[in-house]
Write a protein that holds these residues in place. Sequence first.
Motif, PDB file in Angstrom:
ATOM      1  N   GLY A  46      24.649 -17.645 -40.251  1.00  0.00           N
ATOM      2  CA  GLY A  46      24.256 -18.925 -39.859  1.00  0.00           C
ATOM      3  C   GLY A  46      23.511 -18.938 -38.692  1.00  0.00           C
ATOM      4  N   ILE A  47      22.858 -17.989 -38.121  1.00  0.00           N
ATOM      5  CA  ILE A  47      22.192 -18.233 -36.826  1.00  0.00           C
ATOM      6  C   ILE A  47      20.715 -17.379 -37.311  1.00  0.00           C
ATOM      7  N   ARG A  48      19.706 -18.372 -37.165  1.00  0.00           N
ATOM      8  CA  ARG A  48      18.297 -17.820 -37.645  1.00  0.00           C
ATOM      9  C   ARG A  48      17.644 -17.430 -36.542  1.00  0.00           C
ATOM     10  N   SER A  49      17.394 -16.100 -36.350  1.00  0.00           N
ATOM     11  CA  SER A  49      16.639 -15.488 -35.220  1.00  0.00           C
ATOM     12  C   SER A  49      15.238 -15.143 -35.422  1.00  0.00           C
ATOM     13  N   LEU A  50      14.364 -15.653 -34.308  1.00  0.00           N
ATOM     14  CA  LEU A  50      12.959 -15.311 -34.652  1.00  0.00           C
ATOM     15  C   LEU A  50      12.479 -14.609 -33.303  1.00  0.00           C
ATOM     16  N   TYR A  51      11.123 -14.019 -33.328  1.00  0.00           N
ATOM     17  CA  TYR A  51      10.713 -13.533 -32.105  1.00  0.00           C
ATOM     18  C   TYR A  51      11.272 -12.574 -31.709  1.00  0.00           C
ATOM     19  N   LEU A  52      11.793 -11.577 -32.278  1.00  0.00           N
ATOM     20  CA  LEU A  52      12.832 -10.555 -31.755  1.00  0.00           C
ATOM     21  C   LEU A  52      12.299  -9.372 -30.959  1.00  0.00           C
ATOM     22  N   SER A  53      10.839  -9.540 -30.886  1.00  0.00           N
ATOM     23  CA  SER A  53      10.247  -8.621 -29.746  1.00  0.00           C
ATOM     24  C   SER A  53      10.559  -8.799 -28.361  1.00  0.00           C
ATOM     25  N   SER A  54      10.938 -10.052 -28.328  1.00  0.00           N
ATOM     26  CA  SER A  54      11.167 -10.730 -26.890  1.00  0.00           C
ATOM     27  C   SER A  54      12.534 -10.542 -26.546  1.00  0.00           C
ATOM     28  N   ALA A  55      13.542  -9.878 -27.449  1.00  0.00           N
ATOM     29  CA  ALA A  55      14.976  -9.852 -27.328  1.00  0.00           C
ATOM     30  C   ALA A  55      15.718  -8.267 -27.492  1.00  0.00           C
ATOM     31  N   GLY A  56      14.741  -7.531 -26.493  1.00  0.00           N
ATOM     32  CA  GLY A  56      15.613  -6.076 -26.122  1.00  0.00           C
ATOM     33  C   GLY A  56      16.621  -6.271 -25.274  1.00  0.00           C
ATOM     34  N   GLY A  57      17.543  -5.501 -25.257  1.00  0.00           N
ATOM     35  CA  GLY A  57      18.673  -5.317 -24.489  1.00  0.00           C
ATOM     36  C   GLY A  57      19.917  -6.262 -24.579  1.00  0.00           C
ATOM     37  N   TYR A  58      20.571  -6.484 -23.570  1.00  0.00           N
ATOM     38  CA  TYR A  58      21.711  -7.450 -23.725  1.00  0.00           C
ATOM     39  C   TYR A  58      21.479  -8.814 -23.580  1.00  0.00           C
ATOM     40  N   ALA A  59      22.498  -9.656 -23.493  1.00  0.00           N
ATOM     41  CA  ALA A  59      22.260 -11.014 -23.610  1.00  0.00           C
ATOM     42  C   ALA A  59      22.528 -11.732 -22.459  1.00  0.00           C
ATOM     43  N   PHE A  60      23.574 -11.207 -21.807  1.00  0.00           N
ATOM     44  CA  PHE A  60      23.958 -12.297 -20.558  1.00  0.00           C
ATOM     45  C   PHE A  60      23.418 -11.672 -19.244  1.00  0.00           C
ATOM     46  N   PRO A  61      22.868 -12.272 -18.468  1.00  0.00           N
ATOM     47  CA  PRO A  61      22.360 -13.770 -18.637  1.00  0.00           C
ATOM     48  C   PRO A  61      20.825 -13.619 -19.029  1.00  0.00           C
ATOM     49  N   SER A  62      20.502 -14.878 -19.585  1.00  0.00           N
ATOM     50  CA  SER A  62      19.000 -14.848 -20.274  1.00  0.00           C
ATOM     51  C   SER A  62      18.046 -14.461 -19.132  1.00  0.00           C
ATOM     52  N   GLY A  63      17.265 -13.702 -19.451  1.00  0.00           N
ATOM     53  CA  GLY A  63      16.400 -13.170 -18.592  1.00  0.00           C
ATOM     54  C   GLY A  63      15.092 -14.172 -18.385  1.00  0.00           C
ATOM     55  N   HIS A  64      14.604 -14.721 -19.625  1.00  0.00           N
ATOM     56  CA  HIS A  64      13.740 -15.574 -19.719  1.00  0.00           C
ATOM     57  C   HIS A  64      13.932 -16.871 -18.789  1.00  0.00           C
ATOM     58  N   SER A  65      15.242 -17.435 -19.157  1.00  0.00           N
ATOM     59  CA  SER A  65      15.524 -18.620 -18.357  1.00  0.00           C
ATOM     60  C   SER A  65      15.649 -18.347 -16.842  1.00  0.00           C
ATOM     61  N   GLN A  66      16.317 -16.986 -16.317  1.00  0.00           N
ATOM     62  CA  GLN A  66      16.398 -16.835 -15.089  1.00  0.00           C
ATOM     63  C   GLN A  66      15.080 -16.881 -14.371  1.00  0.00           C
ATOM     64  N   ALA A  67      14.081 -16.121 -14.979  1.00  0.00           N
ATOM     65  CA  ALA A  67      12.578 -15.931 -14.458  1.00  0.00           C
ATOM     66  C   ALA A  67      12.028 -17.437 -14.424  1.00  0.00           C
ATOM     67  N   ALA A  68      12.136 -18.230 -15.639  1.00  0.00           N
ATOM     68  CA  ALA A  68      11.456 -19.632 -15.357  1.00  0.00           C
ATOM     69  C   ALA A  68      12.298 -20.478 -14.130  1.00  0.00           C
ATOM     70  N   ALA A  69      13.397 -20.152 -14.040  1.00  0.00           N
ATOM     71  CA  ALA A  69      14.430 -21.029 -12.935  1.00  0.00           C
ATOM     72  C   ALA A  69      14.157 -20.644 -11.489  1.00  0.00           C
ATOM     73  N   THR A  70      13.195 -19.290 -11.514  1.00  0.00           N
ATOM     74  CA  THR A  70      13.103 -18.758 -10.278  1.00  0.00           C
ATOM     75  C   THR A  70      11.452 -19.072  -9.919  1.00  0.00           C
ATOM     76  N   PHE A  71      10.694 -18.884 -11.002  1.00  0.00           N
ATOM     77  CA  PHE A  71       9.268 -19.045 -10.818  1.00  0.00           C
ATOM     78  C   PHE A  71       8.830 -20.647 -10.363  1.00  0.00           C
ATOM     79  N   TYR A  72       9.289 -21.402 -11.284  1.00  0.00           N
ATOM     80  CA  TYR A  72       8.708 -22.603 -11.208  1.00  0.00           C
ATOM     81  C   TYR A  72       9.237 -23.563 -10.143  1.00  0.00           C
ATOM     82  N   PRO A  73      10.683 -23.638  -9.929  1.00  0.00           N
ATOM     83  CA  PRO A  73      11.158 -24.273  -8.994  1.00  0.00           C
ATOM     84  C   PRO A  73      10.732 -23.900  -7.527  1.00  0.00           C
ATOM     85  N   TYR A  74      10.423 -22.366  -7.356  1.00  0.00           N
ATOM     86  CA  TYR A  74       9.702 -21.985  -6.162  1.00  0.00           C
ATOM     87  C   TYR A  74       8.433 -22.798  -5.797  1.00  0.00           C
ATOM     88  N   LEU A  75       7.763 -23.026  -7.168  1.00  0.00           N
ATOM     89  CA  LEU A  75       6.181 -23.681  -6.789  1.00  0.00           C
ATOM     90  C   LEU A  75       6.531 -24.956  -6.205  1.00  0.00           C
TER      91      LEU A  75
END
Length: 289
Positions: free
Chosen positions: A79-108
């Motif tokens: 029931g879950i459709r998964s795309l862009y699997l090349s960006s999804a290596g390793g474990y899930a928690f916490p989301s690296g993409h989300s944490q990187a964005a919440a680090t980089f852009y707020p510091y700007l």
Amino acid sequence: MLEFYALIQGFHNPFWDGFFILLSFLGNVPIYIILFAILFWNVDKRFGFRLGVLLLFSMTVNSWLKDLFHFARPIGQEGIRSLYLSSAGGYAFPSGHSQAAATFYPYLLTRWKDLRWKIFAAFMVLGIGFSRLYLGVHWPGDVLSGLTLGLIIVFGFIHIDQRLFKIPFTLIQKLTISLVLPLLALLFYHTTQGFQLVGFIIGYTSGYFLEDTYLDYQERTHFLPSLYKFLLGTTSLLIWLLLCRPLTDFSIAFNLPVYFLAGFWTSFGAPYFFRKFGWENNAQRAAEQ
């Protein structure tokens, strides 16, 4: 939970698939490296240096937590459709993409505080986080934890960086720290992107310390010199990384020297040539002297 994914993936079509893959792609380490370079060459080299150190610390914490909790991704769940699997290596928690964005852009936003930048930063942080859900590569808790951790780390860094970076280290001590601390990060951040970011930060920080001592490059210029620096600098970076792709594909370890040279080019090599070409703020240099 399946109802949640049915809701956010129910409007999928080729346009939205491409849009959210693009947003997620913009959260990859090589994209941040290009942004570090632009900041260093054209905006504020010290700010770019701090941001690089901050992102490496944040992503090291993220990778340590992934290995600690071993939470699986939703990939393969019925029931879950998964795309862009090349960006999804390793474990899930916490989301690296989300944490990187919440680090980089707020510091700007510590430098650019007007409404336009706040809207842009919010769009990038929330958009990258949501893209991980739309693409079916993270659970909601992964994304929320990544966003929260990123913001907490930025808040803590803001309160210590002024004191931390004013400690009067010698050049040898600075170069030693720029080598040892990122290498220690590899103990926890040993993914492909970890080797990329660690290698880049070693070159980026060591080059910055040498540049600050021997070159004292003045980054802020008018539009045309800034455009020339962007075109030459980023083109050189991209060509180097593409030429070295067979090496980095052959072994993850080759990312370390390849990205080290990319970081050193960013903070020392490119500024040296920009000065030779006259793409530097000579008025600022004269005023400071």
